[in-house]
Design a protein around this motif. Structure first.
Motif, mmCIF file in Angstrom:
data_model
loop_
_atom_site.group_PDB
_atom_site.id
_atom_site.type_symbol
_atom_site.label_atom_id
_atom_site.label_comp_id
_atom_site.label_asym_id
_atom_site.label_seq_id
_atom_site.Cartn_x
_atom_site.Cartn_y
_atom_site.Cartn_z
ATOM 1 N N PHE A 180 5.444 -8.760 -1.524
ATOM 2 C CA PHE A 180 4.980 -8.242 -0.235
ATOM 3 C C PHE A 180 4.579 -9.590 0.700
ATOM 4 N N LEU A 181 4.007 -10.311 0.021
ATOM 5 C CA LEU A 181 3.754 -11.461 0.816
ATOM 6 C C LEU A 181 4.823 -12.524 0.987
ATOM 7 N N LEU A 182 5.702 -12.515 -0.021
ATOM 8 C CA LEU A 182 6.970 -13.373 0.279
ATOM 9 C C LEU A 182 8.015 -12.595 1.388
ATOM 10 N N ASN A 183 7.987 -11.215 1.184
ATOM 11 C CA ASN A 183 9.008 -10.723 1.907
ATOM 12 C C ASN A 183 8.441 -10.149 3.339
ATOM 13 N N HIS A 184 7.299 -10.075 3.619
ATOM 14 C CA HIS A 184 6.940 -9.485 4.868
ATOM 15 C C HIS A 184 5.692 -10.684 5.373
ATOM 16 N N CYS A 185 4.810 -10.983 4.823
ATOM 17 C CA CYS A 185 3.862 -11.791 5.482
ATOM 18 C C CYS A 185 4.271 -13.199 5.875
ATOM 19 N N VAL A 186 4.625 -14.008 4.821
ATOM 20 C CA VAL A 186 5.071 -15.163 5.161
ATOM 21 C C VAL A 186 6.180 -15.392 6.206
ATOM 22 N N PRO A 187 7.179 -14.626 6.065
ATOM 23 C CA PRO A 187 8.221 -14.752 7.278
ATOM 24 C C PRO A 187 7.527 -14.344 8.657
ATOM 25 N N ASN A 188 6.741 -13.493 8.768
ATOM 26 C CA ASN A 188 6.375 -12.588 9.969
ATOM 27 C C ASN A 188 4.959 -13.323 10.541
ATOM 28 N N GLY A 189 4.583 -14.241 9.549
ATOM 29 C CA GLY A 189 3.203 -14.769 9.955
ATOM 30 C C GLY A 189 2.048 -13.811 9.844
ATOM 31 N N TRP A 190 2.155 -12.714 9.161
ATOM 32 C CA TRP A 190 1.036 -12.008 9.056
ATOM 33 C C TRP A 190 -0.189 -12.326 8.195
ATOM 34 N N ARG A 191 -1.443 -12.032 8.733
ATOM 35 C CA ARG A 191 -2.608 -12.367 7.767
ATOM 36 C C ARG A 191 -2.682 -11.391 6.609
ATOM 37 N N PHE A 192 -2.941 -11.797 5.445
ATOM 38 C CA PHE A 192 -3.041 -10.704 4.164
ATOM 39 C C PHE A 192 -4.667 -11.161 3.797
ATOM 40 N N ILE A 193 -5.483 -10.054 3.792
ATOM 41 C CA ILE A 193 -6.849 -10.097 3.455
ATOM 42 C C ILE A 193 -7.245 -9.118 2.112
ATOM 43 N N ARG B 90 11.515 -0.753 -4.905
ATOM 44 C CA ARG B 90 9.970 -1.307 -5.083
ATOM 45 C C ARG B 90 9.334 -1.205 -3.724
ATOM 46 N N GLU B 91 8.067 -0.603 -3.870
ATOM 47 C CA GLU B 91 7.219 -0.442 -2.634
ATOM 48 C C GLU B 91 5.990 -1.136 -2.749
ATOM 49 N N TYR B 92 5.439 -1.456 -1.906
ATOM 50 C CA TYR B 92 3.915 -1.880 -1.889
ATOM 51 C C TYR B 92 3.188 -1.225 -0.630
ATOM 52 N N THR B 93 2.040 -0.511 -0.831
ATOM 53 C CA THR B 93 1.455 0.247 0.263
ATOM 54 C C THR B 93 0.008 -0.528 0.362
ATOM 55 N N PRO B 94 -0.220 -1.243 1.171
ATOM 56 C CA PRO B 94 -1.753 -1.545 1.510
ATOM 57 C C PRO B 94 -2.435 -0.853 2.169
ATOM 58 N N ASP B 95 -3.658 -0.907 2.246
ATOM 59 C CA ASP B 95 -4.828 0.120 2.702
ATOM 60 C C ASP B 95 -4.514 0.194 4.174
ATOM 61 N N PHE B 96 -4.528 -1.136 4.993
ATOM 62 C CA PHE B 96 -4.442 -1.047 6.284
ATOM 63 C C PHE B 96 -3.510 -2.268 6.793
ATOM 64 N N TYR B 97 -2.890 -1.643 7.963
ATOM 65 C CA TYR B 97 -2.039 -2.668 8.870
ATOM 66 C C TYR B 97 -2.441 -2.186 10.035
ATOM 67 N N LEU B 98 -3.058 -3.690 10.623
ATOM 68 C CA LEU B 98 -3.749 -3.916 11.903
ATOM 69 C C LEU B 98 -3.059 -4.727 12.892
ATOM 70 N N GLN B 99 -2.790 -4.367 14.028
ATOM 71 C CA GLN B 99 -2.130 -5.183 15.069
ATOM 72 C C GLN B 99 -3.373 -5.264 16.344
ATOM 73 N N VAL C 144 -2.877 -7.459 7.498
ATOM 74 C CA VAL C 144 -2.840 -6.421 6.263
ATOM 75 C C VAL C 144 -4.083 -6.565 5.401
ATOM 76 N N VAL C 145 -4.819 -5.270 5.203
ATOM 77 C CA VAL C 145 -5.879 -5.379 4.158
ATOM 78 C C VAL C 145 -5.719 -4.625 3.103
ATOM 79 N N GLU C 146 -6.195 -5.144 2.017
ATOM 80 C CA GLU C 146 -6.035 -4.516 0.684
ATOM 81 C C GLU C 146 -7.470 -4.481 0.082
ATOM 82 N N ILE C 147 -8.058 -3.248 -0.177
ATOM 83 C CA ILE C 147 -9.102 -2.956 -0.713
ATOM 84 C C ILE C 147 -9.069 -2.448 -2.202
ATOM 85 N N LYS C 148 -9.343 -3.256 -3.041
ATOM 86 C CA LYS C 148 -9.295 -3.028 -4.446
ATOM 87 C C LYS C 148 -10.406 -3.645 -5.091
ATOM 88 N N GLY C 149 -10.924 -2.910 -6.054
ATOM 89 C CA GLY C 149 -11.718 -3.653 -7.116
ATOM 90 C C GLY C 149 -11.226 -4.271 -8.273
#
Length: 142
Positions: free
Chosen positions: A128-141, A89-98, A106-111
């Motif tokens: 996605f938050l548990l597997n990628h953002c939290v362990p890596n310290g990424w910000r999710f918007i 299973r995959e998750y595809t956010p709209d933007f990945y920014l460094q 990581v930015v998700e644009i959804k109504g």
């Protein structure tokens, strides 16, 4: 924000990581992952506006050094159980920014309507938050 040809040339001079699309209209990634996207690369007008109004100005100033759209992340690996195969299973956010300071956003644009139509969205987002953002310290918007 729509750039004129002159503004784009100036931005490309100030930030050599920016590239224009390659042959066939496909974005041409560079070593930093930067490309110049067009409206056709986005799934919605809201994504296009966010890119033009928020991301491009930060690219121009060098604050953002990598911008990838629709980058796919595995949130559940494939598994086989009792002879039955279950796909990943995959998750595809709209933007990945460094950012230049090393921060990842990581930015998700959804109504709200789209979120309700995609019934599995909340669980994919949480994985996605548990597997990628939290362990890596990424910000999710969102």
């Amino acid at each position: 924000m729509n750039w004129t040809e002159e503004e784009l040339k100036k931005a490309m001079q100030n930030n050599p990581a920016i590239r224009i699309q390659g042959e066939g209209g496909k974005p041409s990634p560079t070593r930093t992952g930067m490309v110049a996207y067009t409206r056709e690369d986005f799934d919605s007008e809201a994504e296009w506006r966010y890119y033009n109004n928020r991301i491009l100005p930060a690219i121009e100033t060098g604050r953002i050094i990598t911008c990838k759209i629709h980058e796919t992340f595995t949130v559940v690996p494939p598994v086989e159980h009792r002879g039955q195969k279950h796909k990943q299973r995959e998750y595809t956010p709209d933007f990945y920014l460094q950012y230049a300071d090393g921060a990842i956003e990581v930015v998700e644009i959804k109504g709200q309507k789209v979120k309700k139509l995609q019934r599995d969205y909340p669980i994919r987002r949480q994985l996605f938050l548990l597997n990628h953002c939290v362990p890596n310290g990424w910000r999710f918007i969102e």
